[in-house]
Design a protein around this motif. Sequence first.
Motif, PDB file in Angstrom:
ATOM      1  N   ARG A 167       0.825  -1.221   0.000  1.00  0.00           N
ATOM      2  CA  ARG A 167       0.000   0.000   0.000  1.00  0.00           C
ATOM      3  C   ARG A 167       0.851   1.260   0.000  1.00  0.00           C
ATOM      4  O   ARG A 167       0.467   2.276  -0.590  1.00  0.00           O
ATOM      5  CB  ARG A 167      -0.908  -0.007   1.236  1.00  0.00           C
ATOM      6  CG  ARG A 167      -1.866   1.167   1.341  1.00  0.00           C
ATOM      7  CD  ARG A 167      -2.911   1.110   0.247  1.00  0.00           C
ATOM      8  NE  ARG A 167      -3.850   2.212   0.365  1.00  0.00           N
ATOM      9  CZ  ARG A 167      -3.624   3.447  -0.057  1.00  0.00           C
ATOM     10  NH1 ARG A 167      -2.456   3.734  -0.620  1.00  0.00           N
ATOM     11  NH2 ARG A 167      -4.528   4.400   0.079  1.00  0.00           N
ATOM     12  N   ALA A 211      -6.558  -2.654  -5.933  1.00  0.00           N
ATOM     13  CA  ALA A 211      -5.957  -2.013  -7.105  1.00  0.00           C
ATOM     14  C   ALA A 211      -6.986  -1.849  -8.224  1.00  0.00           C
ATOM     15  O   ALA A 211      -7.043  -0.802  -8.880  1.00  0.00           O
ATOM     16  CB  ALA A 211      -4.764  -2.832  -7.592  1.00  0.00           C
ATOM     17  N   VAL A 212      -7.800  -2.883  -8.457  1.00  0.00           N
ATOM     18  CA  VAL A 212      -8.815  -2.802  -9.513  1.00  0.00           C
ATOM     19  C   VAL A 212      -9.852  -1.745  -9.175  1.00  0.00           C
ATOM     20  O   VAL A 212     -10.251  -0.947 -10.038  1.00  0.00           O
ATOM     21  CB  VAL A 212      -9.482  -4.179  -9.711  1.00  0.00           C
ATOM     22  CG1 VAL A 212     -10.700  -4.067 -10.617  1.00  0.00           C
ATOM     23  CG2 VAL A 212      -8.482  -5.165 -10.304  1.00  0.00           C
ATOM     24  N   ARG A 213     -10.297  -1.708  -7.925  1.00  0.00           N
ATOM     25  CA  ARG A 213     -11.282  -0.695  -7.521  1.00  0.00           C
ATOM     26  C   ARG A 213     -10.714   0.702  -7.653  1.00  0.00           C
ATOM     27  O   ARG A 213     -11.402   1.627  -8.095  1.00  0.00           O
ATOM     28  CB  ARG A 213     -11.731  -0.943  -6.092  1.00  0.00           C
ATOM     29  CG  ARG A 213     -12.602  -2.170  -5.896  1.00  0.00           C
ATOM     30  CD  ARG A 213     -13.126  -2.252  -4.503  1.00  0.00           C
ATOM     31  NE  ARG A 213     -13.929  -1.083  -4.157  1.00  0.00           N
ATOM     32  CZ  ARG A 213     -14.431  -0.842  -2.951  1.00  0.00           C
ATOM     33  NH1 ARG A 213     -14.187  -1.694  -1.964  1.00  0.00           N
ATOM     34  NH2 ARG A 213     -15.149   0.229  -2.718  1.00  0.00           N
ATOM     35  N   HIS A 214      -9.450   0.856  -7.273  1.00  0.00           N
ATOM     36  CA  HIS A 214      -8.820   2.177  -7.384  1.00  0.00           C
ATOM     37  C   HIS A 214      -8.710   2.599  -8.840  1.00  0.00           C
ATOM     38  O   HIS A 214      -8.976   3.753  -9.190  1.00  0.00           O
ATOM     39  CB  HIS A 214      -7.440   2.133  -6.742  1.00  0.00           C
ATOM     40  CG  HIS A 214      -6.676   3.420  -6.879  1.00  0.00           C
ATOM     41  ND1 HIS A 214      -6.970   4.539  -6.143  1.00  0.00           N
ATOM     42  CD2 HIS A 214      -5.633   3.760  -7.691  1.00  0.00           C
ATOM     43  CE1 HIS A 214      -6.149   5.514  -6.481  1.00  0.00           C
ATOM     44  NE2 HIS A 214      -5.333   5.073  -7.416  1.00  0.00           N
ATOM     45  N   ARG A 215      -8.336   1.655  -9.703  1.00  0.00           N
ATOM     46  CA  ARG A 215      -8.195   1.985 -11.122  1.00  0.00           C
ATOM     47  C   ARG A 215      -9.543   2.346 -11.734  1.00  0.00           C
ATOM     48  O   ARG A 215      -9.651   3.294 -12.511  1.00  0.00           O
ATOM     49  CB  ARG A 215      -7.563   0.815 -11.872  1.00  0.00           C
ATOM     50  CG  ARG A 215      -7.357   1.060 -13.353  1.00  0.00           C
ATOM     51  CD  ARG A 215      -6.488  -0.016 -13.965  1.00  0.00           C
ATOM     52  NE  ARG A 215      -5.149  -0.017 -13.379  1.00  0.00           N
ATOM     53  CZ  ARG A 215      -4.194  -0.852 -13.749  1.00  0.00           C
ATOM     54  NH1 ARG A 215      -4.425  -1.763 -14.673  1.00  0.00           N
ATOM     55  NH2 ARG A 215      -2.995  -0.794 -13.182  1.00  0.00           N
ATOM     56  N   ARG A 216     -10.569   1.577 -11.391  1.00  0.00           N
ATOM     57  CA  ARG A 216     -11.896   1.893 -11.911  1.00  0.00           C
ATOM     58  C   ARG A 216     -12.395   3.227 -11.396  1.00  0.00           C
ATOM     59  O   ARG A 216     -12.982   4.018 -12.137  1.00  0.00           O
ATOM     60  CB  ARG A 216     -12.874   0.782 -11.531  1.00  0.00           C
ATOM     61  CG  ARG A 216     -12.666  -0.522 -12.302  1.00  0.00           C
ATOM     62  CD  ARG A 216     -13.691  -1.543 -11.903  1.00  0.00           C
ATOM     63  NE  ARG A 216     -13.546  -2.776 -12.676  1.00  0.00           N
ATOM     64  CZ  ARG A 216     -14.289  -3.862 -12.494  1.00  0.00           C
ATOM     65  NH1 ARG A 216     -15.224  -3.867 -11.545  1.00  0.00           N
ATOM     66  NH2 ARG A 216     -14.102  -4.933 -13.234  1.00  0.00           N
ATOM     67  N   HIS A 218     -10.539   5.737 -10.408  1.00  0.00           N
ATOM     68  CA  HIS A 218      -9.756   6.799 -11.049  1.00  0.00           C
ATOM     69  C   HIS A 218     -10.241   7.048 -12.470  1.00  0.00           C
ATOM     70  O   HIS A 218     -10.367   8.196 -12.904  1.00  0.00           O
ATOM     71  CB  HIS A 218      -8.277   6.401 -11.055  1.00  0.00           C
ATOM     72  CG  HIS A 218      -7.382   7.434 -11.655  1.00  0.00           C
ATOM     73  ND1 HIS A 218      -7.174   8.666 -11.077  1.00  0.00           N
ATOM     74  CD2 HIS A 218      -6.638   7.425 -12.805  1.00  0.00           C
ATOM     75  CE1 HIS A 218      -6.336   9.368 -11.831  1.00  0.00           C
ATOM     76  NE2 HIS A 218      -6.005   8.638 -12.873  1.00  0.00           N
ATOM     77  N   GLY A 219     -10.548   5.965 -13.205  1.00  0.00           N
ATOM     78  CA  GLY A 219     -11.062   6.132 -14.567  1.00  0.00           C
ATOM     79  C   GLY A 219     -12.406   6.823 -14.577  1.00  0.00           C
ATOM     80  O   GLY A 219     -12.675   7.667 -15.449  1.00  0.00           O
ATOM     81  N   ARG A 221     -13.512   8.976 -12.334  1.00  0.00           N
ATOM     82  CA  ARG A 221     -13.301  10.406 -12.029  1.00  0.00           C
ATOM     83  C   ARG A 221     -12.781  11.153 -13.250  1.00  0.00           C
ATOM     84  O   ARG A 221     -13.176  12.293 -13.507  1.00  0.00           O
ATOM     85  CB  ARG A 221     -12.326  10.542 -10.856  1.00  0.00           C
ATOM     86  CG  ARG A 221     -12.927  10.160  -9.516  1.00  0.00           C
ATOM     87  CD  ARG A 221     -12.031  10.593  -8.372  1.00  0.00           C
ATOM     88  NE  ARG A 221     -10.749   9.912  -8.402  1.00  0.00           N
ATOM     89  CZ  ARG A 221     -10.516   8.769  -7.786  1.00  0.00           C
ATOM     90  NH1 ARG A 221     -11.478   8.172  -7.099  1.00  0.00           N
ATOM     91  NH2 ARG A 221      -9.321   8.219  -7.826  1.00  0.00           N
TER      92      ARG A 221
END
Length: 254
Positions: A167, A211-216, A218-219, A221
Motif C-alpha cells: 500500500r 488495485a482494480v477498484r482504485h483503477r476503476r 480513477h477512470g 473520475r
Amino acid sequence: MRTLARWAREEWGLLYVTVREALLKRRLRAVPMTLGAVCLTSLLQYVQNREWGYQFVQNVGAVRAEDPLGLALLRTPLSLYVPALDLPVWGALAQILLVFGIAEVAIGWWRTLVIAYVATLAGTLYARVGISLGAHAPFGLPWTDAQVVDTGPSAAVVGLAVFVAWRYGAYMTAGAVTLAMVAEVLIKENLAGKEHLAALMAVGLLCLIVAVRHRRGHGLRLRMRRGYGRLTRRGQRRSGSRTGRGSGLPPIKS
C-alpha cells in the motif's frame, strides 16, 4: 552508505513519515487497538499457563483442523491472540506491537483487523483443504496435522506486513517477506509455513481487488472531469454567442 540511505528513503520514506507524525502528535493514542491486542495476548498467555485456565483458553481460542468447521470459525478471531505454547510469548507480543502498530497508523484500525482476520482465516481453512489432499499432494498435509493446535498472530502479521508494504510502495519489502515465507516452507515444511503462504495468497487477492477498484474509480473520475469540462466549454460558447446577439429578453429599465 549514501546509496543504501537513498534506497531506504525511497522504500520506507512515506511509511516512516506517516507513522512518525502520528506517534509524535498522538503518542499511544494513535494505536489503541494495538495496545488492546497486546494486553489481550498477555492476559490469555497468563491464563493458559494456569491449571485452572488452560482448558478455558483451549475451549475459546484453540483451533484444530479436526474440529467442526462452525466451532473453528467461532474460535478463529480469538485464536489470533492466543500465543503458541511452543514459542516464547515475547515473540508474539513483539510482532503484534510492531506490525499491528504500524498497520493501525498506516491503514486504520478496522482495516488492520479485517486483513488480520482474513489472513488468519485463510490459514485455518487451508489446513482443512491440505489435510483432505493428503501428504503426497503438492499442497497437501499429513493427517497428523489435524490435531495440531493452530493459534498465534504469525499469519496475520505476515499478511499485514505485505499489505502495508504494498500500500505504501515498499514493493521490495513485500517481495522479501513473500520470499522468506517460501523459503520457510522449502527448508522446514510444516503446517505453520504453509498457512503463511495461504495467508499471503489471501492478502494478495485483497491487494488485487483494491488495485482494480482504485483503477476503476480513477477512470470514472477522469471521465466525469472530461464530461464536466465539455459541458463547461459548451456553456461558455453558448453564453458568449448570446452576448453577441443579445439575450432576447426585454432591456432592463431603471
